[in-house]
Design a protein around this motif. Structure first.
Motif, PDB file in Angstrom:
ATOM      1  N   GLY A   1      26.010 -21.611  62.046  1.00 39.54           N
ATOM      2  CA  GLY A   1      26.775 -21.471  60.392  1.00 39.54           C
ATOM      3  C   GLY A   1      26.293 -21.116  59.548  1.00 39.54           C
ATOM      4  O   GLY A   1      26.800 -20.088  58.313  1.00 39.54           O
ATOM      5  N   LYS A   2      25.088 -19.422  60.037  1.00 35.40           N
ATOM      6  CA  LYS A   2      24.767 -18.913  58.948  1.00 35.40           C
ATOM      7  C   LYS A   2      26.080 -17.580  57.773  1.00 35.40           C
ATOM      8  O   LYS A   2      26.129 -17.718  57.196  1.00 35.40           O
ATOM      9  CB  LYS A   2      23.951 -18.071  59.316  1.00 35.40           C
ATOM     10  N   THR A   3      26.750 -16.966  58.837  1.00 39.05           N
ATOM     11  CA  THR A   3      27.506 -16.126  58.644  1.00 39.05           C
ATOM     12  C   THR A   3      28.819 -16.627  57.533  1.00 39.05           C
ATOM     13  O   THR A   3      28.942 -16.753  56.092  1.00 39.05           O
ATOM     14  CB  THR A   3      28.417 -15.709  59.963  1.00 39.05           C
ATOM     15  N   TYR A   4      28.962 -18.225  57.929  1.00 38.66           N
ATOM     16  CA  TYR A   4      29.698 -19.121  57.022  1.00 38.66           C
ATOM     17  C   TYR A   4      29.275 -19.291  55.673  1.00 38.66           C
ATOM     18  O   TYR A   4      29.925 -19.166  55.033  1.00 38.66           O
ATOM     19  CB  TYR A   4      30.106 -20.432  58.130  1.00 38.66           C
ATOM     20  N   GLN A   5      28.109 -19.865  55.431  1.00 34.95           N
ATOM     21  CA  GLN A   5      27.580 -19.651  54.359  1.00 34.95           C
ATOM     22  C   GLN A   5      27.298 -18.324  53.764  1.00 34.95           C
ATOM     23  O   GLN A   5      27.850 -19.019  52.591  1.00 34.95           O
ATOM     24  CB  GLN A   5      25.496 -20.844  55.046  1.00 34.95           C
ATOM     25  N   LEU A   6      27.180 -17.601  54.102  1.00 34.14           N
ATOM     26  CA  LEU A   6      26.989 -16.483  53.726  1.00 34.14           C
ATOM     27  C   LEU A   6      27.969 -16.184  52.698  1.00 34.14           C
ATOM     28  O   LEU A   6      28.334 -15.567  51.848  1.00 34.14           O
ATOM     29  CB  LEU A   6      25.783 -15.030  54.688  1.00 34.14           C
ATOM     30  N   THR A   7      28.764 -16.319  53.987  1.00 36.34           N
ATOM     31  CA  THR A   7      30.265 -15.700  52.668  1.00 36.34           C
ATOM     32  C   THR A   7      31.085 -16.465  51.965  1.00 36.34           C
ATOM     33  O   THR A   7      31.905 -16.539  50.747  1.00 36.34           O
ATOM     34  CB  THR A   7      31.210 -15.947  54.336  1.00 36.34           C
ATOM     35  N   ALA A   8      30.173 -18.167  52.399  1.00 31.65           N
ATOM     36  CA  ALA A   8      30.886 -18.781  50.948  1.00 31.65           C
ATOM     37  C   ALA A   8      29.632 -18.243  49.620  1.00 31.65           C
ATOM     38  O   ALA A   8      30.578 -18.668  49.030  1.00 31.65           O
ATOM     39  CB  ALA A   8      30.499 -20.316  51.615  1.00 31.65           C
ATOM     40  N   ARG A   9      28.533 -18.418  49.946  1.00 34.94           N
ATOM     41  CA  ARG A   9      27.916 -17.422  48.583  1.00 34.94           C
ATOM     42  C   ARG A   9      28.555 -16.076  48.336  1.00 34.94           C
ATOM     43  O   ARG A   9      28.430 -16.175  46.974  1.00 34.94           O
ATOM     44  CB  ARG A   9      26.595 -17.428  49.883  1.00 34.94           C
ATOM     45  N   TYR A  10      29.177 -15.291  49.392  1.00 30.92           N
ATOM     46  CA  TYR A  10      29.780 -14.442  48.492  1.00 30.92           C
ATOM     47  C   TYR A  10      31.324 -14.531  47.862  1.00 30.92           C
ATOM     48  O   TYR A  10      30.962 -13.550  46.460  1.00 30.92           O
ATOM     49  CB  TYR A  10      29.691 -13.359  50.072  1.00 30.92           C
ATOM     50  N   ILE A  11      31.864 -15.184  48.227  1.00 31.80           N
ATOM     51  CA  ILE A  11      32.641 -15.455  48.200  1.00 31.80           C
ATOM     52  C   ILE A  11      32.813 -16.234  46.062  1.00 31.80           C
ATOM     53  O   ILE A  11      33.135 -16.509  45.285  1.00 31.80           O
ATOM     54  CB  ILE A  11      34.045 -16.371  48.364  1.00 31.80           C
ATOM     55  N   SER A  12      31.414 -17.299  46.134  1.00 28.99           N
ATOM     56  CA  SER A  12      31.066 -17.655  45.261  1.00 28.99           C
ATOM     57  C   SER A  12      30.997 -17.187  44.063  1.00 28.99           C
ATOM     58  O   SER A  12      31.025 -16.849  42.260  1.00 28.99           O
ATOM     59  CB  SER A  12      29.831 -18.483  45.334  1.00 28.99           C
ATOM     60  N   LEU A  13      29.957 -16.023  44.514  1.00 30.46           N
ATOM     61  CA  LEU A  13      29.548 -14.566  43.316  1.00 30.46           C
ATOM     62  C   LEU A  13      30.832 -13.817  42.809  1.00 30.46           C
ATOM     63  O   LEU A  13      30.898 -13.953  41.413  1.00 30.46           O
ATOM     64  CB  LEU A  13      28.465 -13.860  44.155  1.00 30.46           C
ATOM     65  N   LEU A  14      31.626 -13.672  43.795  1.00 30.72           N
ATOM     66  CA  LEU A  14      32.542 -12.926  43.653  1.00 30.72           C
ATOM     67  C   LEU A  14      33.335 -13.556  41.820  1.00 30.72           C
ATOM     68  O   LEU A  14      34.117 -12.787  41.383  1.00 30.72           O
ATOM     69  CB  LEU A  14      33.309 -12.589  44.279  1.00 30.72           C
TER      70      LEU A  14
END
Length: 100
Positions: free
Chosen positions: A16-29
């Motif tokens: 789930g690394k990509t999933y976590q990174l995606t959530a982090r990216y959207i959070s920053l946006l």
């Protein structure tokens, strides 16, 4: 910003690394960071493409797990997150995101 400006995820394949990174990216946006100011680096080109796809999919249909992660990282309520998604999607689509 309520969390560290840098983060690295290290785990086995399929964890789930990509999933976590995606959530982090959207959070920053959602915290109004310009897409061009965010660098996301994955281990493979396939994971980078998957992340871009998951970001776009999440703008259209955010799943409950992703919503909870984003709430925790941003301190925004679910209503605020969901209401900001259309404008955030537009900013993302009009940018050149640094996802590699």
């Amino acid at each position: 910003m309520p969390f560290s400006p840098f983060v690295a995820y290290e785990a086995s394949a399929g964890s789930g690394k990509t999933y976590q990174l995606t959530a982090r990216y959207i959070s920053l946006l959602l915290l109004d960071q310009p897409p061009e100011s965010i660098l996301a680096v994955t281990f493979t080109k396939k994971a980078a493409a998957s992340m871009k796809e998951k970001i776009l999919d999440s703008f259209e249909q955010m799943d409950e797990a992703m919503l909870k992660i984003i709430q925790k990282e941003t301190d925004l309520c679910s209503e605020a997150i969901l209401s900001k998604l259309p404008k955030t999607k537009q900013r993302f689509l009009q940018s050149t995101p640094a996802i590699y």
